[in-house]
Structure formats: C-alpha cells, structure tokens
Write a protein that holds these residues in place. Structure first.
Motif, PDB file in Angstrom:
ATOM      1  N   LEU A 313     -13.217  10.623  20.501  1.00 56.17           N
ATOM      2  CA  LEU A 313     -12.118   9.683  20.605  1.00 56.17           C
ATOM      3  C   LEU A 313     -11.360   9.480  19.303  1.00 56.17           C
ATOM      4  CD1 LEU A 313     -10.807   7.756  22.691  1.00 56.17           C
ATOM      5  CD2 LEU A 313     -12.391   5.990  21.941  1.00 56.17           C
ATOM      6  N   ASP A 314     -11.945   9.826  18.170  1.00 55.47           N
ATOM      7  CA  ASP A 314     -11.380   9.459  16.867  1.00 55.47           C
ATOM      8  C   ASP A 314     -10.151  10.299  16.502  1.00 55.47           C
ATOM      9  OD1 ASP A 314     -12.946  11.693  16.747  1.00 55.47           O
ATOM     10  OD2 ASP A 314     -13.709  11.313  14.731  1.00 55.47           O
ATOM     11  N   VAL A 315      -8.986   9.901  17.034  1.00 59.33           N
ATOM     12  CA  VAL A 315      -7.726  10.565  16.735  1.00 59.33           C
ATOM     13  C   VAL A 315      -6.828   9.590  15.980  1.00 59.33           C
ATOM     14  CG1 VAL A 315      -6.526   9.884  18.852  1.00 59.33           C
ATOM     15  CG2 VAL A 315      -5.893  12.001  17.703  1.00 59.33           C
ATOM     16  N   GLU A 316      -6.007  10.131  15.091  1.00 62.29           N
ATOM     17  CA  GLU A 316      -5.066   9.316  14.329  1.00 62.29           C
ATOM     18  C   GLU A 316      -3.681   9.926  14.468  1.00 62.29           C
ATOM     19  OE1 GLU A 316      -4.397   7.488   9.814  1.00 62.29           O
ATOM     20  OE2 GLU A 316      -5.947   8.995  10.201  1.00 62.29           O
ATOM     21  N   MET A 317      -2.702   9.098  14.870  1.00 58.02           N
ATOM     22  CA  MET A 317      -1.337   9.567  15.068  1.00 58.02           C
ATOM     23  C   MET A 317      -0.387   8.712  14.228  1.00 58.02           C
ATOM     24  SD  MET A 317      -1.400  10.143  19.209  1.00 58.02           S
ATOM     25  CE  MET A 317       0.151  11.063  19.205  1.00 58.02           C
ATOM     26  N   GLU A 318       0.540   9.383  13.517  1.00 53.37           N
ATOM     27  CA  GLU A 318       1.486   8.694  12.653  1.00 53.37           C
ATOM     28  C   GLU A 318       2.850   9.371  12.748  1.00 53.37           C
ATOM     29  OE1 GLU A 318      -1.036   7.310   8.802  1.00 53.37           O
ATOM     30  OE2 GLU A 318      -1.057   9.469   9.219  1.00 53.37           O
ATOM     31  N   TRP A 319       3.909   8.571  12.587  1.00 55.57           N
ATOM     32  CA  TRP A 319       5.283   9.074  12.551  1.00 55.57           C
ATOM     33  C   TRP A 319       5.832   8.887  11.133  1.00 55.57           C
ATOM     34  CZ3 TRP A 319       8.300  12.023  15.440  1.00 55.57           C
ATOM     35  CH2 TRP A 319       8.038  12.148  16.809  1.00 55.57           C
ATOM     36  N   PHE A 320       6.540   9.910  10.637  1.00 58.18           N
ATOM     37  CA  PHE A 320       7.144   9.857   9.309  1.00 58.18           C
ATOM     38  C   PHE A 320       8.611  10.295   9.384  1.00 58.18           C
ATOM     39  CE2 PHE A 320       2.639  10.398   8.564  1.00 58.18           C
ATOM     40  CZ  PHE A 320       2.383   9.596   7.468  1.00 58.18           C
ATOM     41  N   ARG A 321       9.385   9.798   8.426  1.00 54.61           N
ATOM     42  CA  ARG A 321      10.784  10.238   8.279  1.00 54.61           C
ATOM     43  C   ARG A 321      10.965  10.836   6.903  1.00 54.61           C
ATOM     44  NH1 ARG A 321      15.711   8.499   6.275  1.00 54.61           N
ATOM     45  NH2 ARG A 321      14.729   6.656   5.361  1.00 54.61           N
ATOM     46  N   GLU A 322      11.545  12.049   6.887  1.00 50.21           N
ATOM     47  CA  GLU A 322      11.813  12.742   5.637  1.00 50.21           C
ATOM     48  C   GLU A 322      13.321  12.866   5.482  1.00 50.21           C
ATOM     49  OE1 GLU A 322      11.136  17.219   4.545  1.00 50.21           O
ATOM     50  OE2 GLU A 322       9.228  16.166   4.360  1.00 50.21           O
ATOM     51  N   PRO A 323      13.915  12.224   4.462  1.00 50.84           N
ATOM     52  CA  PRO A 323      15.374  12.257   4.307  1.00 50.84           C
ATOM     53  C   PRO A 323      15.900  13.674   4.189  1.00 50.84           C
ATOM     54  CG  PRO A 323      14.373  10.627   2.852  1.00 50.84           C
ATOM     55  CD  PRO A 323      13.257  11.445   3.419  1.00 50.84           C
ATOM     56  N   LEU A 379     -10.089  19.249  13.777  1.00 48.81           N
ATOM     57  CA  LEU A 379      -9.046  19.987  13.078  1.00 48.81           C
ATOM     58  C   LEU A 379      -9.338  20.057  11.587  1.00 48.81           C
ATOM     59  CD1 LEU A 379      -5.957  18.262  14.757  1.00 48.81           C
ATOM     60  CD2 LEU A 379      -6.944  20.486  15.372  1.00 48.81           C
ATOM     61  N   ARG A 380      -9.166  21.232  11.009  1.00 47.03           N
ATOM     62  CA  ARG A 380      -9.280  21.358   9.559  1.00 47.03           C
ATOM     63  C   ARG A 380      -8.068  20.761   8.873  1.00 47.03           C
ATOM     64  NH1 ARG A 380     -11.719  27.429   8.310  1.00 47.03           N
ATOM     65  NH2 ARG A 380     -13.725  27.139   9.386  1.00 47.03           N
ATOM     66  N   MET A 381      -6.905  20.948   9.492  1.00 45.04           N
ATOM     67  CA  MET A 381      -5.662  20.394   8.974  1.00 45.04           C
ATOM     68  C   MET A 381      -4.964  19.650  10.097  1.00 45.04           C
ATOM     69  SD  MET A 381      -5.358  21.272   5.752  1.00 45.04           S
ATOM     70  CE  MET A 381      -3.608  21.110   5.434  1.00 45.04           C
ATOM     71  N   PRO A 382      -4.248  18.556   9.775  1.00 41.14           N
ATOM     72  CA  PRO A 382      -3.527  17.827  10.826  1.00 41.14           C
ATOM     73  C   PRO A 382      -2.461  18.700  11.484  1.00 41.14           C
ATOM     74  CG  PRO A 382      -3.701  16.509   8.827  1.00 41.14           C
ATOM     75  CD  PRO A 382      -4.160  17.892   8.466  1.00 41.14           C
TER      76      PRO A 382
END
Length: 435
Positions: A313-323, A379-382
C-alpha cells in the motif's frame, strides 16, 4: 583489536593464492563465538547471558597448529561435507559474516551415524551469511571431547572453552539457501532454494516446508525417507535424493506472502532456514490529459494522475510545476492544492490511488511543465508523467462576444419566444378572412 588481527591473517592467507575470491581454498575464516552462560535466578528460572568471543574456523588436518593462537580455533578436519564448496562469489574480507554457537540436542540421546562419532559428542553450529543477502549456510559441527564429562552437552552445563583453546571438529551436516529474501510480482512462478548435505547416507531423513503468515502456520510439504510417507507438493523427490529440497510455488498471489521455513532433520540434528517472500507489484501511472494542453486564459481544467495495480500500500504521489525554460535552475515547485482519492482495493489484492488538482490557465504559467511523481517500494526510481501547458490570450473580439454576444443571443431568443405565438395567431386569422 583481535578481530582486526583475524582479518589481517585471513587477507594474508588469501593473498598467497592469486585470484582467490571464495572460501574454497581459504584455510582460516574469522568468526565470532556467541557463548552462552546459563544461570538460575532465585525463582528457579533459567537466565541466559551471551558472551561474544574471538574465534575462527581453520580448515586443515588433525594435529595442525593454530594459525591464530590468540583466538579460539575450531579446526575443521576431513569430512565429506565441506561448507566452502557451496559458497560462490563471496569476497572473504568484507562479504562474509561468520557466527558460531553451541547446539543442544534437547536431550535426544542418539549417536550420530557418521564415521568416528561417539555417544558423548558435543555440537556447535556455524552460520555463514553473505552481507548482500546472497546466501545463508548453517553447518553442524561435531566435537569429540578428549575426556568424558557427564552432562557437558546440556545447555545448563556447557563445557567451558578457554580463550585460546583449539577444538577439533568435523562437519556432519549443513543446510543452506540462496534465497534468504525474495521479492516477486503477482502471478509469477517462484522457486525457494533450500539445499542440504550430510556426511553419510541418512536413512532417518525428514524434509518439511512450512508457511508462517499472520500468526498461522501451514505445512506445505513433508517427506520421510524412513517411512516413505509424503504430504503436499512442490518438492521433487529426485531432488531430495541429490540434497535439493527447493520448493516451487505456483502462480503467486497476495496470500503467497509470508515466511517460508525449510526444515531438514537427521536426529539428533534439526536444521532450518527461514525465507521471507514479499509480494511487490509496481504501479501503472497515467494522466487524463495529453502531453500538451492548450487552454485560453482563465479557462479551467481538472488534471488527474492515476496510479493503478500496485502492492503493497505504501505509495506516494506528488504534483510539481516547473517554470518555462527550466526555471533558471530553480527547483520545481510542489503544488499544495492537490487532492487525493481514497485507496481502492481490487480483487487481485492490488491498490489504486488518484491525485488531482484544478488547473487555472494563466499567461504567467504558459510553457510551464507539470509532472506527477509516483514513488513506491517496488521502484528503484520514481515514475514521472508530465504535460506542458500552453495558454493563449483572450483577444478583443472574444471579449466583446463574452460580454455582449452572449447577452444579444439571449435577447434574440426571448424575442422569438414572444413573437412566434403572435405570428402564428395572425396567420390563423388571415386564413379565416373571406376574399
């Protein structure tokens, strides 16, 4: 200090044989003897104190001198069972951990069937563990004392061992695995490795596999060579004849996760290894938008990042904005307006989760890149999924239509609603007039 001396001795001996990278030809291996001192308290209960003592395994012949006279030496002499030949790819000086412990037969008075065994033999175990988790091997070491002392094989009355004493031993049996921990996905066939070796043709041999899961213990396989009885499956009898007791699991599912125990017994010895099986299923990540979104200024768009089919169950989700233009070396900005759905549990045991936000189109954000980053233990990398936002300015004609055109259309519709009934009535009246 003494442990450093052991390592130096081991490195010196290894250096004498060019290209050596395993124990196959190493005559000395530094170990730690975890000695036990059993005392009884005022209430008559046994209390065990553990003492770590400097020791080592020396491979040679009876009568050899100790290679390290400052340590307790366990001189491993000729036997059909040689623990060194089962170790591959291990660099002695920094990839092996060796631990020696006393072994109690728990009162079972059975003379070992091997050559040279005596009724008053005492036992030790040595465990060689690869630091990267590639294997664990446990050997049963038999020692015949020069003098018989009643009860010295009993854990409550261990025979004392001096700091620089040498004990001549023979390897009677070993059990090892190359899969101490296993990570596998769903619907996969997996083999759990368990192998053993005995210094004689063991008639009274028993092999078992058990699964320990959430406090419950289930027997998966059992075979007795003496009786010929067999229960369960997953282990080939021909393999047992060769010393291979590996268990093959059918297609894995969530309930396959747990601790598997391989047990090999030849009385009075009982060897076992625990193998932890973990189910790991990586998430499938997708967005509900294309790689480029074109919006008019002030327009709004709901953007959803979906992670599906992951376990655990241990998932982490995030949203980012890159100008636009990479932001001049600035770090991407984490969005704080993100909302999350609840975890959805599927029939196959996997989970899904959504992370979404409402995108407000602004000329300032045009050409900016938005990306969803998903992290999971499998996952080794996100995983990253992104899109680029293109925002166009609202022109004057669009503004006029926005403020006046829509109002004019409403007036026209209202006028037609009023005029049509009147026109219909007038037309009916004209039809009734005589000519």
């Amino acid at each position: 200090m003494r442990l450093n001396v052991n390592i130096v001795i081991c490195l010196f001996l290894c250096a004498e044989v060019p290209g050596i990278q395993s124990l196959q030809q190493v005559p000395w291996l530094p170990c730690m003897l975890v000695d036990e001192i059993v005392k009884f308290n005022d209430e008559g209960h046994a209390e065990t104190q553990y003492q770590h003592r400097n020791a080592g395994l020396q491979f040679g012949h009876p009568g050899d001198s100790a290679l390290n006279p400052n340590a307790i030496t366990f001189l491993v002499t000729g036997s059909k069972v040689d623990m060194r030949k089962y170790i591959e790819g291990a660099v002695v000086e920094h990839q092996l951990q060796c631990e020696i412990r006393r072994y109690s037969t728990e009162g079972i008075q059975v003379r070992w069937p091997g050559l040279g065994a005596q009724d008053h033999d005492i036992w030790f175990t040595s465990t060689l563990r690869h630091t990267d988790g590639l294997f664990v091997i446990t050997s049963f070491l038999r020692h015949t004392p020069a003098t018989l002392t009643p009860g010295q094989a009993d854990y409550r009355n261990w025979a004392a061992i001096a700091d620089r004493e040498m004990l001549t031993i023979s390897t009677a049996m070993l059990v090892f695995t190359r899969t101490p921990s296993v990570w596998v996905g769903l619907m996969k066939q997996q083999s759990l490795h368990c192998q053993f070796d005995v210094d004689h043709k063991a008639v009274d041999l028993t092999v078992e596999w058990r699964l320990q899961r959430r406090g419950e213990r289930t027997r998966l396989f059992s075979h007795s060579r003496r009786s010929g009885q067999r229960e369960g499956g997953g282990v080939e009898l021909k393999g047992i004849g060769r010393g291979d007791a590996s268990l093959t699991l059918p297609l894995t599912k969530q309930s396959s996760e747990g601790t598997y125990v391989c047990l090999v017994s030849v009385p009075p010895l009982f060897g076992s290894h625990e193998i932890a099986l973990h189910i790991m299923e990586p998430p499938r990540v997708s967005l509900n938008v294309d790689s480029v979104i074109s919006l008019v200024e002030t327009e709004k768009q709901k953007v959803v990042c979906e992670a599906e089919g992951y376990y655990p169950l241990d998932v982490e989700m995030e949203w980012f904005r890159e100008p636009s233009g990479g932001g001049g070396g600035l770090l991407p900005e984490k969005l704080d307006t993100v909302l999350y759905s609840s975890h959805r549990h599927h029939q196959d045991g996997t989970y899904s989760l959504s992370a979404f936000f409402l995108l407000h189109a602004s000329l300032h954000d045009s050409s900016s890149k938005y990306f969803c980053r998903v992290s999971h233990s499998s996952l080794r990398m996100p995983i990253r999924k992104s899109f680029t936002l293109i925002v166009t300015e609202v022109d004057s004609w669009n503004l006029l239509w926005l403020f006046f055109g829509s109002g004019f259309l409403l007036v026209m519709v209202a006028t037609l609603c009023v005029m049509l009934p009147r026109l219909s009535s007038a037309r009916t009246a004209n039809k009734r007039k005589p000519y």
